[in-house]
Motif scaffolding. Structure first.
Motif: not given
Lengths: 235, 235
Positions: B21, B25, B73, B77, B80, B82, B163-165, B168
């Protein structure tokens, strides 16, 4: 706001790490499968097609379903003040809880090393082998880490000057290890004075004292996570 | 704000779930032990007497040290973007990540069922036994759960429309399972179209495409978590 806890009704298991802070904080909750039975739990899980839990325990509150012990505790920590709110403390406490979760997963691996879906009786030799490494290496490694974590705070608890869900988890961990490895714990637990101090303080919290004396506290037993197989214990 | 990732420099391992991630990013970070070596990682861990990590990976940013993949994460999240910020989505995504973490822990148990500190070569018989249950029961159980989770969202990703962590992590999970269980994955992966679709979309993210083509992406190898032992694979 209502809190419905769903977990297997006949064991402490992983659900106990959720029951304890609820009881300590005096939060009103329903232990749904203890009211309605294990079949109700299975039916409830099956009915949650989307965003359901992979496994119990899970907590339903205010339209939100939260599964995974550490995630439930994170949620309760934020919602009910069972954890500090600053980022550094909040993430640190969650990290300790996740380490306890890993430790508990290895406790389960002690009696189920080669098959989570097979009986202990069918993997006793392998369990004895894993248990030896667990007692000699893994237990001291995890407990030393947690002891250092406890000693890092001067407030008498894991973080700050009041109890959090991390403290109730440490209490349950010590209880479980004493049940499962009485000889080993007697030999080494004196090395972890800060953990024992937290264990003692949690036991004396009014909500915990009431809970432990009630029939809501299910006894340890052989189908939970912490199991007393004498052949897996040694000094 | 700087981001220092500390993880073993020669393997993907659990650190890869953090690297991905960050790369997707376009977050500038230093992979510290890849710059300074494994000894620097060990020295850094030892220097963190209080609130240190139990094990790598950990991320240091702005005076905060965060350990445990799922916790890192969660932190990224929030900091940042994510991950979604609403409670229901945020906790759901964390729950999926924790389930992936449990799945990955069982992947490790496949080649180390009776001793985390012992060589695979000394537990091959036990590994074969665990692997059979893993391939037949655990893999479909976890993958079906994740497939249902992916299908619950119509936005093409695990949660929402970007998309998010979690995405990935699903990418890395599929990559790892294909490396470790090529026969088994070929036989069953068609049952999980939503997971494969997410895997494909993550692979085409510009940051991931660049990363996979760079020497920052370490190849899979036999001392990581996903290991290619042909004797543990079967249709």
């Amino acid at each position: 706001m209502t809190y419905d806890l769903w977990y297997w009704p006949s064991i402490q298991g992983r659900g106990e790490f959720v029951r304890l802070p609820l009881e300590a904080a005096g939060i009103t909750y329903r232990d749904r499968a203890r009211e309605d039975g294990a079949q109700a739990l299975i039916a409830d899980m099956q009915a949650r097609e989307h965003r359901g839990p992979f496994a119990p325990p899970y907590l339903v509150s205010d339209g939100i379903t939260v599964a995974h012990v550490a995630n439930i505790l994170l949620f309760l920590g934020e919602r009910k003040g069972l954890a500090p709110s600053g980022d550094a403390d909040r993430l640190w406490l969650h990290q300790v809880q996740l380490t306890i979760a890993d430790f508990v997963a290895e406790v389960h691996q002690v009696h189920h090393p080669v098959g989570t879906g097979q009986y202990y009786e069918d993997q006793k030799t392998e369990a004895a082998r894993f248990a030896a490494e667990f007692r000699n290496d893994r237990m001291p490694k995890f407990l030393s880490y947690l002891e250092t974590a406890a000693q890092a705070n001067t407030g008498g608890w894991l973080v700050g000057d009041r109890w959090s869900y991390g403290d109730t988890s440490l209490f349950q961990l010590i209880e479980g290890l004493r049940y499962m490895f009485p000889k080993r714990m007697q030999a080494i637990e004196g090395d972890y004075p800060a953990l024992l101090a937290i264990h003692g303080r949690v036991r004396e919290l009014p909500g915990i004292r009431d809970y432990l004396a009630s029939d809501r506290r299910i006894p340890f037993k052989q189908d939970g996570i912490f199991r007393q197989y004498p052949e897996l214990d040694a000094q």
